[in-house]
Write a protein that holds these residues in place. Structure first.
Motif, PDB file in Angstrom:
ATOM      1  N   ASP A 199      -7.032   3.592  -1.875  1.00 57.36           N
ATOM      2  CA  ASP A 199      -5.780   4.105  -1.188  1.00 57.36           C
ATOM      3  C   ASP A 199      -4.599   4.580  -1.929  1.00 57.36           C
ATOM      4  OD1 ASP A 199      -3.930   4.330   1.308  1.00 57.36           O
ATOM      5  OD2 ASP A 199      -3.218   2.331   0.878  1.00 57.36           O
ATOM      6  N   HIS A 203      -3.456   8.645  -1.947  1.00 60.00           N
ATOM      7  CA  HIS A 203      -1.824   8.908  -2.044  1.00 60.00           C
ATOM      8  C   HIS A 203      -1.402  10.032  -3.053  1.00 60.00           C
ATOM      9  CE1 HIS A 203      -0.955   4.529  -0.263  1.00 60.00           C
ATOM     10  NE2 HIS A 203      -1.225   5.657   0.751  1.00 60.00           N
ATOM     11  N   HIS A 268      -5.481  10.982   5.371  1.00 62.72           N
ATOM     12  CA  HIS A 268      -4.603   9.998   6.076  1.00 62.72           C
ATOM     13  C   HIS A 268      -4.591  10.221   7.677  1.00 62.72           C
ATOM     14  CE1 HIS A 268      -3.338   7.814   2.272  1.00 62.72           C
ATOM     15  NE2 HIS A 268      -2.866   7.217   3.080  1.00 62.72           N
ATOM     16  N   HIS A 282      -7.671   0.188   5.971  1.00 68.45           N
ATOM     17  CA  HIS A 282      -6.937   1.480   5.736  1.00 68.45           C
ATOM     18  C   HIS A 282      -7.534   1.965   4.557  1.00 68.45           C
ATOM     19  CE1 HIS A 282      -3.769   4.359   5.479  1.00 68.45           C
ATOM     20  NE2 HIS A 282      -3.551   3.761   4.060  1.00 68.45           N
ATOM     21  N   ASN A 286      -9.713   5.603   4.058  1.00 69.59           N
ATOM     22  CA  ASN A 286      -9.440   6.682   3.289  1.00 69.59           C
ATOM     23  C   ASN A 286     -10.471   7.017   2.544  1.00 69.59           C
ATOM     24  OD1 ASN A 286      -6.955   7.296   4.175  1.00 69.59           O
ATOM     25  ND2 ASN A 286      -6.096   5.733   2.937  1.00 69.59           N
TER      26      ASN A 286
HETATM   27 FE   LIG Z   1      -2.449   4.924   2.359  1.00 65.73          FE
END
Ligand SMILES: [Fe+2]
Ligand SMILES: NC(=O)c1ccc[n+]([C@@H]2O[C@H](COP(=O)([O-])OP(=O)(O)OC[C@H]3O[C@@H](n4cnc5c(N)ncnc54)[C@H](O)[C@@H]3O)[C@@H](O)[C@H]2O)c1
Length: 386
Positions: A199, A203, A268, A282, A286
Motif C-alpha cells: 500500500d 502511494h 486506489h 486495502h 492495491n
Molecule cells: Fe492506500
C-alpha cells in the motif's frame, strides 16, 4: 528544472518524534507541547495484546491525564462503526485523541476528533473540505508501515450499502504530533507486512506519476520508493529486522507526505470497490491492481516510470516501465499476495458493477496520467480473473 505549469501546496503534521523507543517520549511531548486533562485512546486488539495501549495509558496517567480507551476499532472501519463509537462519547469532554495502531485506528481517531466538535454526521463529511470546524488535537502513532495516515489530511470510510470506500479530506484531520516508533511494527504478521508495505509503495508510485505531482511530492515519493524497494522483502522475511522495519515506517510516512501533495490515482480508485463490496484488505487490493494499472499507464507515464525504476535500483535493460512492472510482479509472488480475484469471491459477472463504482471515484481517477474509460477499467479487473 523548468518552472511548473501549476501551483501546488503541501501541508503535513507539525511535529514528528521518530526512532526505536520514540513511544517513550509521548508523556514528555505532551507536557511541553499540548496541555491535556482528558484523553481518548483509539486502538486495536493487537496493540493491547502487545502492551502498547498500557504503555500509552501509563504515560498519560503519570501526567495526571484521565484516559478513556477503545481497544477494538474495526479494520477498514464502516460509517456505522464510526457513528457508534462517536455516540458513546458525545457527552464527554476530551482535549486529546490518540490513534494507536494501523491505518484503521488512525483514521477513526482523526474522524472522532472532528465528529465530536462538529454537528455533522460522518457521511456529510465525505469528500474534500466538507468538515466545518477544527477537531480535538490528535496524536497519531502508526503500527503498520502502510497507510501514511499519520501525516495525511485523509481518512477512509467503508460504506457497505454503497459497496464503496470514500475519503474524508480536510486539513482539520492533520494531527498535532506523530510518533514513529518501529518497535510497534515488530510483531506485525507477514501477510500484513506484505499488504501494508505494498500500500505504501502504491502511494509513492501513484503520487509520482499523478497529474498533480509537484516538486515537493516528487521528493517524498522517490525517497519512499527507494526505502521500500530495498526493505520490503527483508521486513517480510524477518519481522525482527529492526533496520528494515524502521526504513519501511519512514518509507510509509514519506508515501503519505507525497500523496498529501499529489493524490493517489487509478490503482486506489479501482481498489475501493474491491474493499467496499468484497472486503479485500486495502493493501492486497492495491498490490493486485498495481502491475496492471502501471502497464496501462506506461504509454503516458513512461518517462516518470523510468525515474521510478532508477529509485528502485533497477539497472540496464530493467531501468524502465517494463522493469518496474516485472519487479512488482515478482514482489507479489514473493510476498504471497494472490493474483486471482476469485480467491475473494469475485466473478466475471461482478465486473461491470465494480467498474461503474470505480469510475465514481473521480477525485482519484482524474489524477491518473492516462485517462481510463469504463471499458479500460473492466479490462483491468478481468486481468485479475484469469
Ligand atoms: Fe492506500
Ligand atoms: N488515511 C489515509 O491516508 C489512508 C491511506 C491508505 C489507506 N487508509 C485506510 O487504512 C485502513 C487500513 O489500514 P492498515 O492497512 O494499516 O491496516 P489496519 O489498521 O486495518 O490493520 C490490519 C490488521 O493488522 C493488525 N495490526 C496492526 N498493527 C499491528 C501490529 N503492529 N502487530 C500486529 N497486528 C497489527 C490490526 O489489529 C488489524 O487486525 C483502510 O481502511 C484503508 O482504506 C487510509
Amino acid at each position: 528544472m523548468t518552472a511548473s505549469s501549476q501551483t501546488y501546496q503541501f501541508q503535513t503534521a507539525p511535529q514528528i518524534i521518530g526512532g526505536a523507543g520514540a513511544l517513550g517520549r509521548l508523556g514528555e511531548a505532551l507536557r511541553l507541547d499540548i496541555p491535556v486533562r482528558n484523553a481518548l485512546v483509539m486502538s486495536q486488539p493487537s496493540m493491547f495484546k502487545q502492551g502498547f495501549v498500557t504503555q500509552v495509558q501509563s504515560q498519560l496517567e503519570k501526567r495526571g491525564i484521565v484516559c478513556a480507551v477503545i481497544r477494538d476499532v474495526m479494520p477498514e472501519p464502516t460509517a456505522d462503526h464510526i457513528r457508534d463509537l462517536c455516540g458513546r462519547f458525545r457527552d464527554s469532554r476530551f482535549d486529546l485523541i490518540v490513534g494507536l495502531g494501523g491505518g484503521s485506528a488512525l483514521d477513526v481517531a482523526k474522524l472522532i476528533s472532528v465528529l465530536l466538535t462538529n454537528e455533522q454526521d460522518v457521511e456529510e463529511m465525505l469528500g474534500v473540505d466538507k468538515v466545518e470546524k477544527p477537531g480535538i488535537p490528535t496524536v497519531l502513532i502508526p503500527s503498520t508501515a502502510g497507510t501514511g495516515s499519520e501525516v495525511t489530511p485523509n481518512a477512509i470510510v467503508t460504506l457497505p450499502d454503497q459497496e464503496l470506500k470514500i475519503g474524508v479530506v480536510s486539513r482539520y484531520l492533520l494531527p498535532r504530533l506523530v510518533i514513529l516508533d518501529p518497535l510497534l511494527t515488530r510483531e506485525l504478521p507477514h501477510h500484513h507486512t506484505a499488504a501494508t508495505g505494498m500500500d505504501a509503495f502504491t502511494h509513492a508510485i501513484e503520487s509520482y506519476i499523478s497529474n498533480k505531482a509537484n516538486p515537493i511530492s516528487d521528493t517524498f515519493a522517490l525517497e519512499s520508493i527507494r526505502l521500500i524497494s530495498r526493505n520490503i522483502l527483508a521486513a517480510y522475511r524477518d519481522g525482527g529486522d529492526m533496520a528494515a522495519r524502521e526504513r519501511m515506517l519512514l518509507g510509509s510516512m514519506y508515501g503519505g507526505m507525497a500523496l498529501t501533495g499529489s493524490g493517489t490515482a487509478a490503482v486506489h480508485a479501482l481498489a475501493y470497490p474491491l474493499g467496499g463490496k468484497f472486503n479485500i484488505p486495502h493493501g492486497v487490493a492495491n498490490s493486485m491492481l498495481l502491475p496492471h494499472v502501471m502497464d496501462f499507464n506506461k504509454a503516458e507515464a513512461g518517462e516518470r516510470l523510468r525515474d521510478v525504476a532508477e529509485a528502485m535500483g533497477l539497472e540496464g535493460a530493467s531501468r524502465n516501465a517494463e522493469g518496474v512492472i516485472r519487479q512488482i510482479e515478482q514482489w507479489t509472488r514473493e510476498l504471497a499476495i494472490p493474483q486471482d480475484l476469485r480467491t475473494f469471491g469475485v466473478s466475471g459477472e461482478d465486473v461491470p458493477a465494480l467498474a461503474q463504482a470505480a469510475m465514481k471515484v473521480t477525485r482519484l481517477m482524474q489524477n491518473n496520467p492516462r485517462a481510463m474509460t469504463v471499458e479500460d477499467v473492466e479490462a483491468v479487473y478481468r486481468l485479475l480473473l484469469p
